[in-house]
Design a protein around this motif. Structure first.
Motif, PDB file in Angstrom:
ATOM      1  N   PHE A 191      44.829  -5.266   4.586  1.00 18.74           N
ATOM      2  CA  PHE A 191      46.030  -6.046   4.275  1.00 18.74           C
ATOM      3  C   PHE A 191      47.110  -5.926   5.353  1.00 18.74           C
ATOM      4  CE2 PHE A 191      44.330  -6.052  -0.105  1.00 18.74           C
ATOM      5  CZ  PHE A 191      44.477  -7.413  -0.381  1.00 18.74           C
ATOM      6  N   PHE A 192      47.173  -4.766   6.003  1.00 18.91           N
ATOM      7  CA  PHE A 192      48.194  -4.573   7.029  1.00 18.91           C
ATOM      8  C   PHE A 192      47.709  -4.991   8.419  1.00 18.91           C
ATOM      9  CE2 PHE A 192      49.890  -1.615   3.816  1.00 18.91           C
ATOM     10  CZ  PHE A 192      51.211  -2.033   3.796  1.00 18.91           C
ATOM     11  N   GLY A 193      46.439  -5.427   8.497  1.00 17.42           N
ATOM     12  CA  GLY A 193      45.867  -5.818   9.779  1.00 17.42           C
ATOM     13  C   GLY A 193      46.673  -6.848  10.546  1.00 17.42           C
ATOM     14  N   PRO A 194      47.048  -7.966   9.918  1.00 20.95           N
ATOM     15  CA  PRO A 194      47.811  -8.990  10.664  1.00 20.95           C
ATOM     16  C   PRO A 194      49.110  -8.453  11.265  1.00 20.95           C
ATOM     17  CG  PRO A 194      46.981  -9.886   8.603  1.00 20.95           C
ATOM     18  CD  PRO A 194      46.697  -8.421   8.569  1.00 20.95           C
ATOM     19  N   SER A 195      49.816  -7.611  10.556  1.00 18.78           N
ATOM     20  CA  SER A 195      51.075  -7.083  11.092  1.00 18.78           C
ATOM     21  C   SER A 195      50.849  -6.053  12.182  1.00 18.78           C
ATOM     22  CB  SER A 195      51.907  -6.467   9.964  1.00 18.78           C
ATOM     23  OG  SER A 195      51.197  -5.414   9.347  1.00 18.78           O
ATOM     24  N   MET A 196      49.677  -5.437  12.208  1.00 16.64           N
ATOM     25  CA  MET A 196      49.398  -4.415  13.217  1.00 16.64           C
ATOM     26  C   MET A 196      49.200  -5.025  14.607  1.00 16.64           C
ATOM     27  SD  MET A 196      46.943  -1.718  11.175  1.00 16.64           S
ATOM     28  CE  MET A 196      47.137  -0.433  12.394  1.00 16.64           C
ATOM     29  N   LYS A 197      48.802  -6.293  14.651  1.00 17.52           N
ATOM     30  CA  LYS A 197      48.597  -6.924  15.958  1.00 17.52           C
ATOM     31  C   LYS A 197      49.879  -6.933  16.775  1.00 17.52           C
ATOM     32  CE  LYS A 197      44.777  -9.846  14.412  1.00 17.52           C
ATOM     33  NZ  LYS A 197      44.297 -11.211  14.144  1.00 17.52           N
ATOM     34  N   ALA A 198      51.031  -6.983  16.093  1.00 18.27           N
ATOM     35  CA  ALA A 198      52.303  -7.019  16.807  1.00 18.27           C
ATOM     36  C   ALA A 198      52.649  -5.683  17.447  1.00 18.27           C
ATOM     37  CB  ALA A 198      53.426  -7.426  15.842  1.00 18.27           C
ATOM     38  N   LEU A 199      51.949  -4.618  17.078  1.00 19.39           N
ATOM     39  CA  LEU A 199      52.252  -3.298  17.631  1.00 19.39           C
ATOM     40  C   LEU A 199      51.736  -3.114  19.051  1.00 19.39           C
ATOM     41  CD1 LEU A 199      51.448  -1.065  14.504  1.00 19.39           C
ATOM     42  CD2 LEU A 199      53.681  -1.847  15.308  1.00 19.39           C
ATOM     43  N   GLY A 200      50.831  -4.008  19.482  1.00 14.65           N
ATOM     44  CA  GLY A 200      50.329  -3.937  20.858  1.00 14.65           C
ATOM     45  C   GLY A 200      49.547  -2.657  21.115  1.00 14.65           C
ATOM     46  N   LYS A 201      49.877  -2.002  22.245  1.00 21.80           N
ATOM     47  CA  LYS A 201      49.108  -0.827  22.647  1.00 21.80           C
ATOM     48  C   LYS A 201      49.398   0.404  21.799  1.00 21.80           C
ATOM     49  CE  LYS A 201      48.204  -2.292  27.365  1.00 21.80           C
ATOM     50  NZ  LYS A 201      48.348  -2.008  28.809  1.00 21.80           N
ATOM     51  N   ALA A 202      50.385   0.314  20.933  1.00 24.23           N
ATOM     52  CA  ALA A 202      50.608   1.420  19.988  1.00 24.23           C
ATOM     53  C   ALA A 202      49.406   1.596  19.065  1.00 24.23           C
ATOM     54  CB  ALA A 202      51.862   1.162  19.165  1.00 24.23           C
ATOM     55  N   ASN A 203      48.628   0.516  18.891  1.00 25.24           N
ATOM     56  CA  ASN A 203      47.419   0.600  18.070  1.00 25.24           C
ATOM     57  C   ASN A 203      46.405   1.568  18.662  1.00 25.24           C
ATOM     58  OD1 ASN A 203      47.866  -1.239  15.847  1.00 25.24           O
ATOM     59  ND2 ASN A 203      47.866  -2.885  17.365  1.00 25.24           N
ATOM     60  N   LEU A 204      46.425   1.713  19.976  1.00 21.74           N
ATOM     61  CA  LEU A 204      45.499   2.655  20.610  1.00 21.74           C
ATOM     62  C   LEU A 204      45.749   4.071  20.096  1.00 21.74           C
ATOM     63  CD1 LEU A 204      45.580   1.386  24.317  1.00 21.74           C
ATOM     64  CD2 LEU A 204      43.889   0.867  22.544  1.00 21.74           C
ATOM     65  N   PHE A 205      47.010   4.416  19.965  1.00 21.42           N
ATOM     66  CA  PHE A 205      47.349   5.743  19.441  1.00 21.42           C
ATOM     67  C   PHE A 205      46.938   5.866  17.971  1.00 21.42           C
ATOM     68  CE2 PHE A 205      50.245   8.656  17.272  1.00 21.42           C
ATOM     69  CZ  PHE A 205      50.085   9.807  18.050  1.00 21.42           C
ATOM     70  N   ILE A 206      47.192   4.809  17.198  1.00 19.33           N
ATOM     71  CA  ILE A 206      46.886   4.846  15.760  1.00 19.33           C
ATOM     72  C   ILE A 206      45.382   5.028  15.533  1.00 19.33           C
ATOM     73  CG2 ILE A 206      46.882   3.500  13.615  1.00 19.33           C
ATOM     74  CD1 ILE A 206      49.473   2.184  14.618  1.00 19.33           C
ATOM     75  N   PHE A 207      44.579   4.223  16.250  1.00 22.29           N
ATOM     76  CA  PHE A 207      43.140   4.205  15.970  1.00 22.29           C
ATOM     77  C   PHE A 207      42.370   5.282  16.734  1.00 22.29           C
ATOM     78  CE2 PHE A 207      44.400  -0.063  14.671  1.00 22.29           C
ATOM     79  CZ  PHE A 207      43.733  -0.176  13.464  1.00 22.29           C
ATOM     80  N   PHE A 208      42.689   5.468  18.031  1.00 22.60           N
ATOM     81  CA  PHE A 208      41.863   6.340  18.864  1.00 22.60           C
ATOM     82  C   PHE A 208      42.399   7.760  18.993  1.00 22.60           C
ATOM     83  CE2 PHE A 208      40.901   2.011  20.573  1.00 22.60           C
ATOM     84  CZ  PHE A 208      39.614   1.951  20.062  1.00 22.60           C
ATOM     85  N   VAL A 209      43.589   7.997  18.459  1.00 23.78           N
ATOM     86  CA  VAL A 209      44.104   9.370  18.414  1.00 23.78           C
ATOM     87  C   VAL A 209      44.205   9.845  16.970  1.00 23.78           C
ATOM     88  CG1 VAL A 209      46.022  10.904  18.979  1.00 23.78           C
ATOM     89  CG2 VAL A 209      45.356   9.101  20.599  1.00 23.78           C
ATOM     90  N   VAL A 210      44.948   9.080  16.153  1.00 28.76           N
ATOM     91  CA  VAL A 210      45.187   9.515  14.774  1.00 28.76           C
ATOM     92  C   VAL A 210      43.900   9.445  13.937  1.00 28.76           C
ATOM     93  CG1 VAL A 210      46.465   9.073  12.649  1.00 28.76           C
ATOM     94  CG2 VAL A 210      47.610   8.850  14.864  1.00 28.76           C
ATOM     95  N   ILE A 211      43.281   8.258  13.904  1.00 22.99           N
ATOM     96  CA  ILE A 211      42.091   8.085  13.053  1.00 22.99           C
ATOM     97  C   ILE A 211      40.927   8.939  13.558  1.00 22.99           C
ATOM     98  CG2 ILE A 211      40.327   6.443  12.306  1.00 22.99           C
ATOM     99  CD1 ILE A 211      42.478   4.360  12.040  1.00 22.99           C
TER     100      ILE A 211
END
Length: 622
Positions: A191-211
């Motif tokens: 559900f939060f996927g569409p809004s996450m696209k606006a985060l740009g490269k911050a997603n790299l930290f969320i997915f490849f560091v945190v997760i």
């Protein structure tokens, strides 16, 4: 077994559980037998290719293509066997500190998390296989569907295996909580996927560091941790079709050079079973038995010598420890000191050919494997000499009054017995240098030689155990190759995001080649302790090697530094899983080695620094 929903009568529940156990046994044995036969088929196909090309000068044009196709099947079925055995590589340093009850829950959670990825991944894998059906292979002229279908089929078998593990071993409460937690996370991200696209490269930290970090520290197998993060990142923040990720995993798992992994694993198990490893170690012990700390020197030398044959650290340790440890304990050596030295020699010999890590780094970075085999001998020797310095200091006052002295005649007799085994490393090296076989094929020559020596000379060969070793080889290889496939997809996703360019800019700004090399050492020590060696190499090798080239660092020199740094982290407590594997093989509690390992690690790091500062050590014989 507890149930999370309907409470069954005891007899009915027990009967149902017995039925599941029986089905699990039938399915598991069937997959193990097929995987073992594929390992055997790979050995036969590749060895036949060597014989037909070198002896009869009539190359079999389809052998490599068939071997590559079988290899993907072996990798996927091996991954199924590893999942069933709980043998996928994972970090347990944090989980092991939990109470027994919580450890059981975390184990259930890791299976559910892995199952979530497999369920999400199955349909894209099926789509990918259907797309490949329209391609015809050049040599065999058959549909590539026969190759690609291994991925969705292996995925389906892992799904069934995961369900069976939960049904047979899982506690109802743990399963329910794990399913609800993982399901809630999947729904939330969706559900939060569409809004996450606006985060740009911050997603790299969320997915490849945190997760990735949460999964790894929670004991989820490393391959599934990588795969979950990559799938989520691509699905939620990009427009990449998911079959593309399947293609990247298939590409990572299909490098023919990686076929050397299962073959060398089997060779390592074979030399231990046939008594060849024992013969080599006994000869070294007869030479140095009367020297203070002599058997410790033998341990360092034996690991160097055996590592040059097996390519598998666990196989090396399993071959050396049972032979040396009893005698070393009789001479007053402490168990902790023995396991500490054995562990550090695991890191020291990572560069000794034909190491699996050398083969892996060559396949993912494009560095010549023949050059890596040549360049890896001296760095391992330098680090070994550094370890011998610590041995000399610790054992300089050892009492040798009760140690048996071998006569020259006895040493000569032991040498004659050990000679066929001592010849094997030179046979392997000669076959590669003279072009008799490739780095992938040469292991089959070693296997044929070991079979001959074991049957004819040592007469120590157990056919039942040899078949069981084929299954063990498939399991270990499946866990390794599946990690490489998932890490390849993750590295591709990071590259497509622009991360590699950012990383290159940061590394280039550090102040030149020396600083880059120093930072690389620190980074790979950390990565080696957290991710294990092969995932770290596959994930970061393609990103950092181009930067090293731009800075004028030779590929082989950088490879040796990276491998030794990674090995240092892998075999260093408290996080390095290699250390705990060493303790398991040696049957010594991990706490015993902690007081002794510091000096050995310091010596190893000193050797690593020497290798980094003097490139000739890696390049002098190229």
């Amino acid at each position: 077994m507890q149930s999370s929903s309907v409470v069954l009568p005891l007899d009915e529940a027990s009967g149902r559980r017995r039925g599941l156990v029986a089905f699990d046994q039938i399915l598991g044995v069937s997959i193990e037998v097929i995987a073992a036969m594929i390992v055997l088929a790979e050995i036969v196909v590749l060895f036949s290719g060597v014989v037909s090309r070198y002896v009869f000068h009539m190359p079999i044009v389809w052998s490599d293509e068939l071997a590559s196709m079988l290899f993907l099947w072996l990798s996927m079925l091996g991954a199924v066997v590893a999942l069933r055995r709980g043998a996928h590589m994972r970090m347990t340093a944090v989980v092991s500190k939990l109470s027994k009850d919580r450890q059981v829950f975390v184990e259930t959670f890791s299976v559910v998390a892995s199952l979530a990825f497999l369920l999400l991944f199955f349909y894209p894998a099926w789509e990918y296989a259907q797309d490949e059906a329209f391609i015809t292979t050049p040599a065999l002229e058959i549909s590539k569907l026969w190759h690609a279908i291994a991925i969705p089929l292996g995925c389906a078998l892992m799904i069934v295996t995961a369900f069976l593990r939960l049904a047979i071993n899982g506690r109802g409460r743990d399963v329910l909580i794990s399913v609800l937690a993982v399901g809630a996370l999947v729904v939330a991200f969706y559900f939060f996927g569409p809004s996450m696209k606006a985060l740009g490269k911050a997603n790299l930290f969320i997915f490849f560091v945190v997760i990735v970090g949460i999964n790894v520290f929670a004991g989820v197998p490393i391959a599934f941790s990588f795969a979950l993060a990559t799938f989520s990142y691509l699905a939620l923040t990009t427009r990449t079709p998911m079959p593309v990720m399947v293609g990247r995993i298939e590409e990572g798992m299909s490098h023919l050079v990686l076929l050397a992994v299962p073959l060398f694993v089997y060779l390592g198990l074979l030399i231990e079973m046939t008594g060849m490893a024992k013969a080599m170690v006994q000869f070294l012990a007869s030479l140095l038995g009367r020297v203070r700390g002599g058997l410790s020197y033998v341990l360092v030398g034996a690991m160097y010598l055996v590592s040059g044959i097996s390519g598998s650290k666990i196989a090396d340790m399993a071959a050396v420890a049972p032979v040396l440890f009893p005698e070393m304990k009789e001479r007053g050596a402490k168990e902790g000191d023995l396991v500490a030295l054995l562990s550090v020699t695991g890191a020291q010999t990572e560069t000794v050919p034909p190491s699996i890590v050398l083969i892996t780094i060559g396949s993912v970075t494009g560095v010549s494997i023949a050059a890596l085999f040549t360049g890896g001998l001296l760095p391992g020797l330098i680090c070994g000499l550094a370890l011998c310095g610590v041995v000399w200091w610790r054992y300089r006052h050892e009492d040798l009054s009760k140690v048996k002295r071998f006569t020259k005649g006895e040493i000569a007799k032991i040498f004659v017995v050990a000679l066929p085994a001592l010849v094997l490393p030179f046979v392997i090296r000669y076959a590669v240098i003279e072009g008799v076989a490739t780095a992938t094929e040469v292991s089959t020559i070693g296997i044929a030689y070991s079979l001959l020596v074991g049957l004819v000379l040592y007469r120590q060969f157990n056919f039942k155990r040899a078949f069981e070793m084929l299954i063990d080889t498939a399991s270990l290889s499946g866990s390794i190759i599946f990690i490489i496939g998932c890490a390849t997809a993750m590295a591709w996703a990071l590259t497509q995001s622009g991360f590699s360019q950012d990383l290159a800019a940061i590394m280039k700004s550090l102040g030149g080649a020396k600083t880059f090399m120093a930072v690389s050492i620190v980074v790979f020590i950390i990565l080696g302790s957290v991710l294990e060696g092969i995932p770290a190499i596959v994930l970061f090798g393609p990103l950092l090697f181009p930067i090293a080239r731009e800075m004028g660092i030779h590929d082989v020199h950088y490879s040796m530094v990276v491998i030794l740094a990674m090995g240092t982290g892998l075999f260093a407590p408290p996080f390095g899983v290699g250390y705990y594997g060493c303790c398991a093989v040696s049957k010594v509690h991990p706490d015993e080695g902690i007081p002794y390992i510091g000096a050995y690690l310091a010596a190893l790091v000193l050797g690593l620094v020497v290798v980094a500062v003097f490139p000739w050590i890696s390049l002098g014989f190229l």
